[in-house]
Design a protein around this motif. Structure first.
Motif, mmCIF file in Angstrom:
data_model
loop_
_atom_site.group_PDB
_atom_site.id
_atom_site.type_symbol
_atom_site.label_atom_id
_atom_site.label_comp_id
_atom_site.label_asym_id
_atom_site.label_seq_id
_atom_site.Cartn_x
_atom_site.Cartn_y
_atom_site.Cartn_z
ATOM 1 N N TYR A 44 0.812 -1.221 0.000
ATOM 2 C CA TYR A 44 0.000 0.000 0.000
ATOM 3 C C TYR A 44 0.847 1.274 0.000
ATOM 4 C CZ TYR A 44 -4.275 -2.691 0.371
ATOM 5 O OH TYR A 44 -5.328 -3.537 0.099
ATOM 6 N N TYR A 45 2.100 1.164 0.330
ATOM 7 C CA TYR A 45 3.001 2.309 0.187
ATOM 8 C C TYR A 45 3.169 2.646 -1.297
ATOM 9 C CZ TYR A 45 7.338 4.998 0.023
ATOM 10 O OH TYR A 45 8.280 5.958 -0.247
ATOM 11 N N HIS A 46 3.245 1.612 -2.116
ATOM 12 C CA HIS A 46 3.474 1.808 -3.555
ATOM 13 C C HIS A 46 2.182 1.975 -4.353
ATOM 14 C CE1 HIS A 46 7.786 1.198 -3.358
ATOM 15 N NE2 HIS A 46 7.569 0.180 -2.547
ATOM 16 N N PHE A 47 1.110 1.314 -3.910
ATOM 17 C CA PHE A 47 -0.151 1.335 -4.666
ATOM 18 C C PHE A 47 -1.319 1.471 -3.705
ATOM 19 C CE2 PHE A 47 2.887 -1.569 -6.716
ATOM 20 C CZ PHE A 47 3.142 -0.840 -7.862
ATOM 21 N N LYS A 48 -2.168 2.462 -3.959
ATOM 22 C CA LYS A 48 -3.332 2.678 -3.081
ATOM 23 C C LYS A 48 -4.368 1.578 -3.258
ATOM 24 C CE LYS A 48 -2.899 7.676 -2.804
ATOM 25 N NZ LYS A 48 -2.454 8.492 -3.908
ATOM 26 N N THR A 49 -4.476 1.069 -4.513
ATOM 27 C CA THR A 49 -5.480 0.045 -4.817
ATOM 28 C C THR A 49 -4.897 -0.963 -5.812
ATOM 29 O OG1 THR A 49 -6.323 1.248 -6.743
ATOM 30 C CG2 THR A 49 -7.356 1.748 -4.601
ATOM 31 N N LYS A 50 -5.609 -2.049 -5.976
ATOM 32 C CA LYS A 50 -5.220 -3.051 -6.976
ATOM 33 C C LYS A 50 -5.322 -2.450 -8.383
ATOM 34 C CE LYS A 50 -7.579 -6.838 -8.412
ATOM 35 N NZ LYS A 50 -8.244 -8.138 -8.412
ATOM 36 N N ASP A 51 -6.338 -1.620 -8.614
ATOM 37 C CA ASP A 51 -6.473 -0.981 -9.922
ATOM 38 C C ASP A 51 -5.270 -0.097 -10.238
ATOM 39 O OD1 ASP A 51 -8.887 -2.229 -10.220
ATOM 40 O OD2 ASP A 51 -10.106 -0.418 -10.143
ATOM 41 N N GLU A 52 -4.790 0.643 -9.247
ATOM 42 C CA GLU A 52 -3.612 1.482 -9.463
ATOM 43 C C GLU A 52 -2.412 0.618 -9.838
ATOM 44 O OE1 GLU A 52 -0.777 3.990 -6.591
ATOM 45 O OE2 GLU A 52 -2.809 4.835 -6.695
ATOM 46 N N MET A 53 -2.259 -0.519 -9.167
ATOM 47 C CA MET A 53 -1.181 -1.435 -9.507
ATOM 48 C C MET A 53 -1.360 -1.989 -10.925
ATOM 49 S SD MET A 53 -0.414 -5.235 -8.217
ATOM 50 C CE MET A 53 -1.815 -5.612 -9.252
ATOM 51 N N GLY A 54 -2.615 -2.326 -11.287
ATOM 52 C CA GLY A 54 -2.892 -2.838 -12.631
ATOM 53 C C GLY A 54 -2.526 -1.835 -13.712
ATOM 54 N N LEU A 55 -2.834 -0.572 -13.468
ATOM 55 C CA LEU A 55 -2.456 0.477 -14.426
ATOM 56 C C LEU A 55 -0.935 0.611 -14.521
ATOM 57 C CD1 LEU A 55 -5.170 3.152 -13.667
ATOM 58 C CD2 LEU A 55 -4.810 1.987 -15.842
#
Length: 196
Positions: A44-55
């Protein structure tokens, strides 16, 4: 590369492999955390959500790899039809990462996410258009060099190649066999001969 950048890259790479096998929607953050062996806090430090990580997977991993595999290869080859055919053959028959039973990662993302998520749709559309433009430019260079008939529409060839590749990846996934790839490659070779 800083430790935090290396951690972020590791999350993206391992998540991408997991999502390629399982699908984006059916892969949980907990599975991604377990696979990457990072803490929830680190994720969660790197990505707020799974969608943000997917992008981030699309923009930071898929786009650069796409450019290297498709676009740069096309720019560095004087014979576009041979280059395009060789790329398709390599991806379908020789690439160790892309498995017949899982299809094409980009096509999978399009099918799973584009209809429901505008940011995914835009990122995937940019990726597709970049590939289409590179193919069209390559075809135009071939026309100017006298390797391809002048009346050939570069856009039509580009759309045909892209849709054929994505389609045959899906057929391969359904049949769980590379036999359909060989049929596609044979047809692609015949089609390209008709353009010369």
């Amino acid at each position: 590369m800083k430790k935090s950048e290396a951690t972020r890259l590791t999350i993206l790479q391992k998540a991408f492999k997991l999502i390629y096998v399982k699908g984006f929607q059916t892969t949980s953050i907990d599975e991604i955390i377990a696979t990457t062996r990072v803490t929830k806090g680190a994720f969660y430090y790197h990505f707020k959500t799974k969608d943000e990580m997917g992008l981030a997977i699309i923009t930071d991993l898929m786009k650069p790899n796409f450019r290297k595999t498709f676009i740069n290869t096309l720019h560095n080859n004087p014979d576009p039809l041979k280059s395009i055919y060789d790329i398709m053959h390599h991806l379908l028959m020789e690439n160790d990462f892309l498995k017949v039973e899982y299809g094409c990662p980009t096509s999978n993302f399009v099918q799973q996410m584009a209809p429901w998520h505008n940011a995914f749709t835009q990122a995937l559309h940019e990726l597709s258009k970049e590939w289409e433009l590179a193919l069209a430019e390559s075809i135009e260079r071939g026309k100017n060099a006298g390797l391809i008939k002048k009346e050939v529409s570069a856009k039509e060839v580009s759309v045909f190649v892209i849709s054929g590749y994505w389609g045959v990846r899906n057929l391969g996934k359904l049949e769980n066999s590379k036999e359909v790839y060989l049929t596609y490659l044979k047809g692609l070779k015949s089609y390209f001969k008709s353009l010369q």
